[in-house]
Structures are given as C-alpha cells and as structure tokens.
Design a protein around this motif. Structure first.
Motif, PDB file in Angstrom:
ATOM      1  N   ILE A 141     -13.423   1.050   3.114  1.00  0.00           N
ATOM      2  CA  ILE A 141     -14.045  -0.135   2.533  1.00  0.00           C
ATOM      3  C   ILE A 141     -14.616  -1.044   3.620  1.00  0.00           C
ATOM      4  O   ILE A 141     -15.722  -1.533   3.520  1.00  0.00           O
ATOM      5  CB  ILE A 141     -13.022  -0.921   1.671  1.00  0.00           C
ATOM      6  N   LYS A 179      -9.663  -0.377   6.299  1.00  0.00           N
ATOM      7  CA  LYS A 179      -9.085  -0.527   4.959  1.00  0.00           C
ATOM      8  C   LYS A 179      -9.627   0.623   4.120  1.00  0.00           C
ATOM      9  O   LYS A 179     -10.840   0.795   4.006  1.00  0.00           O
ATOM     10  CB  LYS A 179      -9.478  -1.859   4.329  1.00  0.00           C
ATOM     11  N   GLN A 207      -9.438   2.721   0.404  1.00  0.00           N
ATOM     12  CA  GLN A 207      -9.026   2.758  -0.997  1.00  0.00           C
ATOM     13  C   GLN A 207      -8.497   4.150  -1.301  1.00  0.00           C
ATOM     14  O   GLN A 207      -9.183   5.146  -1.059  1.00  0.00           O
ATOM     15  CB  GLN A 207     -10.205   2.436  -1.910  1.00  0.00           C
ATOM     16  N   SER A 210      -6.556   4.688  -4.420  1.00  0.00           N
ATOM     17  CA  SER A 210      -6.494   4.795  -5.881  1.00  0.00           C
ATOM     18  C   SER A 210      -7.228   3.586  -6.438  1.00  0.00           C
ATOM     19  O   SER A 210      -7.766   2.778  -5.676  1.00  0.00           O
ATOM     20  CB  SER A 210      -5.047   4.842  -6.388  1.00  0.00           C
ATOM     21  N   ASP A 211      -7.247   3.441  -7.753  1.00  0.00           N
ATOM     22  CA  ASP A 211      -7.975   2.320  -8.356  1.00  0.00           C
ATOM     23  C   ASP A 211      -7.520   0.971  -7.818  1.00  0.00           C
ATOM     24  O   ASP A 211      -8.332   0.076  -7.606  1.00  0.00           O
ATOM     25  CB  ASP A 211      -7.823   2.338  -9.882  1.00  0.00           C
ATOM     26  N   GLU A 256      -4.826   0.727  -5.228  1.00  0.00           N
ATOM     27  CA  GLU A 256      -3.993   0.875  -4.024  1.00  0.00           C
ATOM     28  C   GLU A 256      -4.863   1.120  -2.795  1.00  0.00           C
ATOM     29  O   GLU A 256      -5.815   1.890  -2.828  1.00  0.00           O
ATOM     30  CB  GLU A 256      -3.014   2.041  -4.195  1.00  0.00           C
ATOM     31  N   TYR A 257      -4.485   0.432  -1.721  1.00  0.00           N
ATOM     32  CA  TYR A 257      -5.201   0.530  -0.455  1.00  0.00           C
ATOM     33  C   TYR A 257      -4.206   0.779   0.663  1.00  0.00           C
ATOM     34  O   TYR A 257      -3.033   0.413   0.556  1.00  0.00           O
ATOM     35  CB  TYR A 257      -5.976  -0.767  -0.172  1.00  0.00           C
ATOM     36  N   THR A 265      -3.478  -4.309  -1.010  1.00  0.00           N
ATOM     37  CA  THR A 265      -4.400  -4.558  -2.116  1.00  0.00           C
ATOM     38  C   THR A 265      -5.792  -4.786  -1.558  1.00  0.00           C
ATOM     39  O   THR A 265      -5.975  -4.941  -0.350  1.00  0.00           O
ATOM     40  CB  THR A 265      -3.984  -5.796  -2.935  1.00  0.00           C
ATOM     41  N   LYS A 266      -6.760  -4.846  -2.456  1.00  0.00           N
ATOM     42  CA  LYS A 266      -8.149  -5.065  -2.051  1.00  0.00           C
ATOM     43  C   LYS A 266      -8.312  -6.383  -1.304  1.00  0.00           C
ATOM     44  O   LYS A 266      -9.151  -6.509  -0.416  1.00  0.00           O
ATOM     45  CB  LYS A 266      -9.043  -5.053  -3.291  1.00  0.00           C
TER      46      LYS A 266
END
Length: 77
Positions: A20, A35, A37, A39-40, A42-43, A69-70
């Motif tokens: 990301i 960073k 990603q 899963s939808d 999870e980072y 997290t994002k």
C-alpha cells in the motif's frame, strides 16, 4: 520476493499481498518499511533490507509486525 519469507515465518499462506505504502531508510544498503494488505481488513508492516548492489544479494525480510490496520502509521521498528 519477501512474501515466501513472511509465509514461512508465520506458517500461513496469504491470498492477498498488496503493498500500500512504503518508506525507505538508507543504511549500508536500504531498509524498506512496507505496509502490506493481506486481507480485507488486515495489514502487516514489513521491514525489508536490500544490501548494496556489490554484495549481489536479494531483498531479505528483516522484521515484521502483524495485526495492523489500514490507519496504523508506518514507522521504524
């Protein structure tokens, strides 16, 4: 190139593996803080070390943090 290294350390396969954002730190080579990603929602944060070109080595997973997290800031670790 570091996905298999993380999967081996976590004993887990990641279907999603999208970088990301990243930061760099120049040392005797370069540390990349990335960073990713996985899963939808999870980072993971990765610290990847790339040695100098004269050493002829690929990137190495030097550290990681799971459960991010994002919105978590990408900082040195």
């Amino acid at each position: 190139q570091v996905k298999p290294q993380l999967e081996s350390k976590e004993n887990r396969k990641y279907g999603i593996f999208n970088a990301i954002i990243y930061r760099t730190q120049v040392v005797a080579g370069i540390n990349y803080f990335i960073k990713v990603q996985v899963s939808d929602a999870e980072y993971v944060h990765l610290r990847v070390f790339q040695s100098l070109p004269c050493e002829n080595q690929g990137p190495r997973l030097a550290g990681y943090q799971t459960g991010k997290t994002k919105d978590d800031p990408l900082t040195y670790f």
